[in-house]
Every structure is written in C-alpha cells, then in structure tokens.
Design a protein around this motif. Structure first.
Motif, PDB file in Angstrom:
ATOM      1  N   VAL A  57       7.767  -4.989  10.135  1.00  9.94           N
ATOM      2  CA  VAL A  57       8.814  -4.977   9.122  1.00  9.94           C
ATOM      3  C   VAL A  57       8.318  -4.173   7.934  1.00  9.94           C
ATOM      4  CG1 VAL A  57      10.186  -6.347   7.502  1.00  9.94           C
ATOM      5  CG2 VAL A  57       9.773  -7.215   9.817  1.00  9.94           C
ATOM      6  N   VAL A  58       9.130  -3.217   7.491  1.00 10.34           N
ATOM      7  CA  VAL A  58       8.834  -2.440   6.284  1.00 10.34           C
ATOM      8  C   VAL A  58       9.964  -2.718   5.306  1.00 10.34           C
ATOM      9  CG1 VAL A  58       8.332  -0.174   5.314  1.00 10.34           C
ATOM     10  CG2 VAL A  58       7.747  -0.666   7.702  1.00 10.34           C
ATOM     11  N   MET A  59       9.644  -3.332   4.183  1.00 10.24           N
ATOM     12  CA  MET A  59      10.671  -3.783   3.247  1.00 10.24           C
ATOM     13  C   MET A  59      10.473  -3.194   1.860  1.00 10.24           C
ATOM     14  SD  MET A  59      11.705  -7.713   2.160  1.00 10.24           S
ATOM     15  CE  MET A  59      10.066  -8.101   1.511  1.00 10.24           C
ATOM     16  N   VAL A  60      11.520  -2.582   1.338  1.00 13.85           N
ATOM     17  CA  VAL A  60      11.561  -2.160  -0.059  1.00 13.85           C
ATOM     18  C   VAL A  60      12.255  -3.258  -0.848  1.00 13.85           C
ATOM     19  CG1 VAL A  60      12.785  -0.633  -1.649  1.00 13.85           C
ATOM     20  CG2 VAL A  60      11.466   0.335   0.232  1.00 13.85           C
ATOM     21  N   THR A  61      11.650  -3.688  -1.929  1.00  7.24           N
ATOM     22  CA  THR A  61      12.259  -4.751  -2.722  1.00  7.24           C
ATOM     23  C   THR A  61      11.810  -4.678  -4.174  1.00  7.24           C
ATOM     24  OG1 THR A  61      12.576  -7.151  -2.878  1.00  7.24           O
ATOM     25  CG2 THR A  61      10.405  -6.389  -2.164  1.00  7.24           C
ATOM     26  N   HIS A  62      12.709  -5.131  -5.059  1.00  8.05           N
ATOM     27  CA  HIS A  62      12.336  -5.291  -6.470  1.00  8.05           C
ATOM     28  C   HIS A  62      11.976  -6.743  -6.753  1.00  8.05           C
ATOM     29  CE1 HIS A  62      16.513  -6.688  -6.388  1.00  8.05           C
ATOM     30  NE2 HIS A  62      16.189  -7.408  -7.437  1.00  8.05           N
ATOM     31  N   ASP A  63      12.208  -7.615  -5.750  1.00  3.81           N
ATOM     32  CA  ASP A  63      11.949  -9.043  -5.879  1.00  3.81           C
ATOM     33  C   ASP A  63      10.481  -9.306  -5.520  1.00  3.81           C
ATOM     34  OD1 ASP A  63      11.715 -11.788  -5.575  1.00  3.81           O
ATOM     35  OD2 ASP A  63      13.623 -12.027  -4.531  1.00  3.81           O
ATOM     36  N   LEU A  64       9.680  -9.605  -6.507  1.00  9.55           N
ATOM     37  CA  LEU A  64       8.246  -9.765  -6.275  1.00  9.55           C
ATOM     38  C   LEU A  64       7.914 -11.030  -5.494  1.00  9.55           C
ATOM     39  CD1 LEU A  64       6.747  -8.442  -9.614  1.00  9.55           C
ATOM     40  CD2 LEU A  64       7.478  -7.208  -7.568  1.00  9.55           C
ATOM     41  N   GLU A  65       8.757 -12.051  -5.595  1.00  9.86           N
ATOM     42  CA  GLU A  65       8.561 -13.236  -4.760  1.00  9.86           C
ATOM     43  C   GLU A  65       8.763 -12.874  -3.286  1.00  9.86           C
ATOM     44  OE1 GLU A  65       7.442 -16.100  -5.533  1.00  9.86           O
ATOM     45  OE2 GLU A  65       7.501 -16.028  -7.721  1.00  9.86           O
ATOM     46  N   ALA A  66       9.757 -12.016  -3.026  1.00 11.69           N
ATOM     47  CA  ALA A  66       9.970 -11.541  -1.654  1.00 11.69           C
ATOM     48  C   ALA A  66       8.790 -10.706  -1.192  1.00 11.69           C
ATOM     49  CB  ALA A  66      11.266 -10.725  -1.584  1.00 11.69           C
ATOM     50  N   ALA A  67       8.318  -9.822  -2.059  1.00 12.23           N
ATOM     51  CA  ALA A  67       7.192  -8.952  -1.703  1.00 12.23           C
ATOM     52  C   ALA A  67       5.948  -9.758  -1.380  1.00 12.23           C
ATOM     53  CB  ALA A  67       6.912  -7.977  -2.843  1.00 12.23           C
ATOM     54  N   SER A  68       5.796 -10.904  -2.017  1.00  9.63           N
ATOM     55  CA  SER A  68       4.587 -11.713  -1.823  1.00  9.63           C
ATOM     56  C   SER A  68       4.502 -12.326  -0.430  1.00  9.63           C
ATOM     57  CB  SER A  68       4.523 -12.827  -2.877  1.00  9.63           C
ATOM     58  OG  SER A  68       5.531 -13.804  -2.648  1.00  9.63           O
ATOM     59  N   VAL A 106      -0.149   3.983  -5.640  1.00  8.43           N
ATOM     60  CA  VAL A 106      -1.216   3.830  -6.636  1.00  8.43           C
ATOM     61  C   VAL A 106      -2.060   2.591  -6.378  1.00  8.43           C
ATOM     62  CG1 VAL A 106       0.046   5.093  -8.406  1.00  8.43           C
ATOM     63  CG2 VAL A 106       0.335   2.613  -8.230  1.00  8.43           C
ATOM     64  N   CYS A 107      -1.581   1.719  -5.491  1.00 10.67           N
ATOM     65  CA  CYS A 107      -2.344   0.504  -5.212  1.00 10.67           C
ATOM     66  C   CYS A 107      -1.896  -0.061  -3.864  1.00 10.67           C
ATOM     67  CB  CYS A 107      -2.105  -0.535  -6.311  1.00 10.67           C
ATOM     68  SG  CYS A 107      -3.024  -2.078  -6.097  1.00 10.67           S
ATOM     69  N   GLU A 108      -2.856  -0.541  -3.092  1.00  7.77           N
ATOM     70  CA  GLU A 108      -2.556  -1.229  -1.837  1.00  7.77           C
ATOM     71  C   GLU A 108      -3.234  -2.583  -1.873  1.00  7.77           C
ATOM     72  OE1 GLU A 108      -3.487  -0.829   2.939  1.00  7.77           O
ATOM     73  OE2 GLU A 108      -3.228   1.003   1.751  1.00  7.77           O
ATOM     74  N   MET A 109      -2.455  -3.644  -1.615  1.00  8.16           N
ATOM     75  CA  MET A 109      -2.952  -4.998  -1.737  1.00  8.16           C
ATOM     76  C   MET A 109      -2.720  -5.765  -0.441  1.00  8.16           C
ATOM     77  SD  MET A 109      -0.993  -5.688  -5.355  1.00  8.16           S
ATOM     78  CE  MET A 109      -1.889  -7.175  -5.781  1.00  8.16           C
ATOM     79  N   GLY A 110      -3.561  -6.751  -0.189  1.00  7.57           N
ATOM     80  CA  GLY A 110      -3.292  -7.693   0.885  1.00  7.57           C
ATOM     81  C   GLY A 110      -2.234  -8.670   0.423  1.00  7.57           C
ATOM     82  N   ARG A 111      -2.083  -9.768   1.148  1.00  8.12           N
ATOM     83  CA  ARG A 111      -1.080 -10.756   0.732  1.00  8.12           C
ATOM     84  C   ARG A 111      -1.407 -11.236  -0.669  1.00  8.12           C
ATOM     85  NH1 ARG A 111       1.491 -15.369   4.572  1.00  8.12           N
ATOM     86  NH2 ARG A 111       2.066 -13.466   5.679  1.00  8.12           N
ATOM     87  N   SER A 112      -0.438 -11.133  -1.559  1.00  5.04           N
ATOM     88  CA  SER A 112      -0.682 -11.364  -2.984  1.00  5.04           C
ATOM     89  C   SER A 112       0.445 -12.188  -3.584  1.00  5.04           C
ATOM     90  CB  SER A 112      -0.783 -10.025  -3.736  1.00  5.04           C
ATOM     91  OG  SER A 112      -1.737  -9.171  -3.137  1.00  5.04           O
ATOM     92  N   SER A 113       0.155 -12.815  -4.694  1.00  4.88           N
ATOM     93  CA  SER A 113       1.178 -13.584  -5.404  1.00  4.88           C
ATOM     94  C   SER A 113       2.070 -12.637  -6.197  1.00  4.88           C
ATOM     95  CB  SER A 113       0.523 -14.574  -6.363  1.00  4.88           C
ATOM     96  OG  SER A 113      -0.128 -13.878  -7.424  1.00  4.88           O
ATOM     97  N   ALA A 114       3.235 -13.127  -6.595  1.00  3.49           N
ATOM     98  CA  ALA A 114       4.147 -12.314  -7.398  1.00  3.49           C
ATOM     99  C   ALA A 114       3.466 -11.888  -8.702  1.00  3.49           C
ATOM    100  CB  ALA A 114       5.428 -13.098  -7.688  1.00  3.49           C
ATOM    101  N   ARG A 115       2.667 -12.754  -9.279  1.00  2.00           N
ATOM    102  CA  ARG A 115       1.956 -12.431 -10.525  1.00  2.00           C
ATOM    103  C   ARG A 115       0.963 -11.290 -10.310  1.00  2.00           C
ATOM    104  NH1 ARG A 115       0.732 -15.577 -15.149  1.00  2.00           N
ATOM    105  NH2 ARG A 115      -1.100 -14.835 -16.280  1.00  2.00           N
ATOM    106  N   GLU A 171       1.052  -7.503 -11.986  1.00  2.00           N
ATOM    107  CA  GLU A 171      -0.073  -6.919 -12.710  1.00  2.00           C
ATOM    108  C   GLU A 171      -0.470  -5.571 -12.114  1.00  2.00           C
ATOM    109  OE1 GLU A 171      -3.015  -9.948 -12.478  1.00  2.00           O
ATOM    110  OE2 GLU A 171      -2.154 -11.137 -14.146  1.00  2.00           O
ATOM    111  N   ALA A 172      -0.415  -5.458 -10.784  1.00  2.00           N
ATOM    112  CA  ALA A 172      -0.755  -4.186 -10.115  1.00  2.00           C
ATOM    113  C   ALA A 172       0.257  -3.096 -10.450  1.00  2.00           C
ATOM    114  CB  ALA A 172      -0.818  -4.396  -8.607  1.00  2.00           C
ATOM    115  N   MET A 173       1.504  -3.498 -10.664  1.00  2.00           N
ATOM    116  CA  MET A 173       2.535  -2.536 -11.044  1.00  2.00           C
ATOM    117  C   MET A 173       2.376  -2.056 -12.471  1.00  2.00           C
ATOM    118  SD  MET A 173       5.899  -4.243  -9.242  1.00  2.00           S
ATOM    119  CE  MET A 173       7.029  -3.135 -10.136  1.00  2.00           C
ATOM    120  N   GLY A 174       1.615  -2.808 -13.272  1.00  2.00           N
ATOM    121  CA  GLY A 174       1.410  -2.423 -14.659  1.00  2.00           C
ATOM    122  C   GLY A 174       2.616  -2.643 -15.519  1.00  2.00           C
ATOM    123  N   VAL A 175       3.453  -3.635 -15.132  1.00  2.00           N
ATOM    124  CA  VAL A 175       4.664  -3.940 -15.909  1.00  2.00           C
ATOM    125  C   VAL A 175       4.342  -5.012 -16.924  1.00  2.00           C
ATOM    126  CG1 VAL A 175       7.043  -4.775 -15.796  1.00  2.00           C
ATOM    127  CG2 VAL A 175       6.122  -3.341 -13.953  1.00  2.00           C
TER     128      VAL A 175
END
Length: 244
Positions: free
Chosen positions: A200-211, A225-234, A238-242
């Motif tokens: 599954v490849v998912m584009v989302t703005h929902d960080l809870e979904a992304a987690s 700019v960053c590749e992460m393993g399974r991560s929390s929304a927080r 932080e990785a997005m720099g928002v």
C-alpha cells in the motif's frame, strides 16, 4: 517477498502561465525510493510538496519526465499508453478521496468492473466474499448513491481487492470521511499492507493515518528529505519541520 516499486531520479515539471509569463515549474526533483511487497508506506509533506504528483507518476497515471520507475518489474517511464493500461490492469488498485464509483452501476458491478475490463472472470461468489471482508455483505445490489461516504470507500477498497492488485495506491483516502469511517478504512488498508504479496502506498495529510504505515517518506519541494520507520504522529510532524 520482493520489490513492488523501484524508482530512481524521478523528475516531473508542469508549465504554468501563458505567453511571456509561461514558465516551467519543477514539482519532482530527482526522487528515488524502493517499496517492498508486504509493506505499507505513507508519503507526507506540506501542500505543494509533490505528494500526489509522485503517487500518480509511480502508478503510471502521470508521465514522469525523467528517471526510472519499475512497478512489479515493468518499466513505467516512457511506456506507451497500451503498456501502461496493461500494467495498471494487471498490478494496480486505486483508492481515491472521491471514491470514483460509477453511480449507474450497483456495488457488485462497480467492484468487478476493473477485473472484467482486464479479461479476468469474476464470479458473484468472489465479489460477495470480498464485500463481506470489508463489512458490506448483502449490499451487492445497492447503488453508490444509497451509501454513506465510508461505505463507498469500502466499495473502492473491495474493487482493488477483487482486482488482485499487487500495489494499492491511496490518495487522501480518508479526506472526505468522518473520523469513525476514516479509522475503519485505514484499518482495511493496513490489513492489505500486512499481506506479504501486496503493498500500500498512501498519500495523506493526516499524520495519525500516516503513523499506521511501516515507513513514512517526508517530501518537501519535490525531494524526499526524510525516511522514517513506523513513527508517531508527533515524530512525523517534527520530521516535517512544521511549527506546532
């Protein structure tokens, strides 16, 4: 398992404006990635970062200008229309925010349509079993207009499953749903990603979904700019720099 997608130095530009004001805007600036079968990958980033464009290029819905994209071992970049149609029919399923169901067809017909177009016979029993698996048993004869948004998105997921898709591309799959329906749809996508023969490849703005994904790719200005393993929304935020 193996690689579902191998992309290297993918570039994509669009033209904007007219006459002397016409200019080229580079949306993807040399993206490289690998997605394995049996994993769910989320792509996140600020608006305008190129998330949806990357998804469409990876799936063959949009033509990349440069680079290489192998989808289940088949080259997508520079492939002709006939070859792209075959790649999508044989290997790809789509789940969009807008559901993309045909109103005049009932649920069973919507679910079986891609497989039938690909020349793969689908029985009512197969369709019924998949609908049962997404919580829509007995709804085969309903039409999309008689269903809630969450139910329509389940039909879209069932459509991808009946098509035996190796890779399911999801573009903001919960964007038009309430929180309960969104959680249910994400749970179904997570189940697909747990299948060792699918991705599954998912584009989302929902960080809870992304987690929920096994990996998260953070895109900014057309680059990963960053590749992460399974991560929390927080952690993703932080990785997005928002700024919070």
């Amino acid at each position: 398992m193996g690689s579902a997608i191998i992309a290297s130095n993918v570039r994509k530009s669009f033209c904007a404006g007219k006459g002397r004001a016409r200019r080229s805007i580079e949306v993807l600036r040399g993206v490289s990635l690998r997605i394995e079968l049996g994993e769910m990958v989320s792509i996140v980033g600020p608006s305008g970062s190129g998330k949806s464009t990357l998804l469409y290029c990876l799936s063959g819905l949009e033509a990349a200008d440069e680079g290489s994209i192998e989808l289940m071992g088949r080259q997508v970049v520079k492939a002709n229309r006939s070859a792209l149609s075959k790649i999508r029919r044989d290997h790809v399923g789509f789940v969009f925010q807008s559901y993309n169901l045909i109103p005049s067809l009932n649920v069973e017909e919507n679910v079986s349509l891609p497989a039938r177009l690909a020349g793969r016979p689908v029985t009512s029993e197969q369709t019924g079993a998949v609908l049962e698996s997404v919580g829509l048993g007995g709804r085969e004869k309903d039409r999309p207009g008689d269903m809630s948004g969450g139910e329509q998105q389940r039909v879209a997921i069932a459509r991808a499953l009946v098509g035996s898709s190796d890779v399911v591309f999801a573009d903001e799959p919960t964007g038009a749903l309430d929180s309960k329906s969104g959680r249910e749809v994400l749970g179904m996508l997570r189940t697909i990603g747990d299948d060792s023969n699918r991705s599954v490849v998912m584009v989302t703005h929902d960080l809870e979904a992304a987690s929920l994904a096994d990996r998260v790719l953070v895109l900014r200005d057309g680059r990963i700019v960053c590749e992460m393993g399974r991560s929390s929304a927080r952690e993703i935020l932080e990785a997005m720099g928002v700024p919070r």
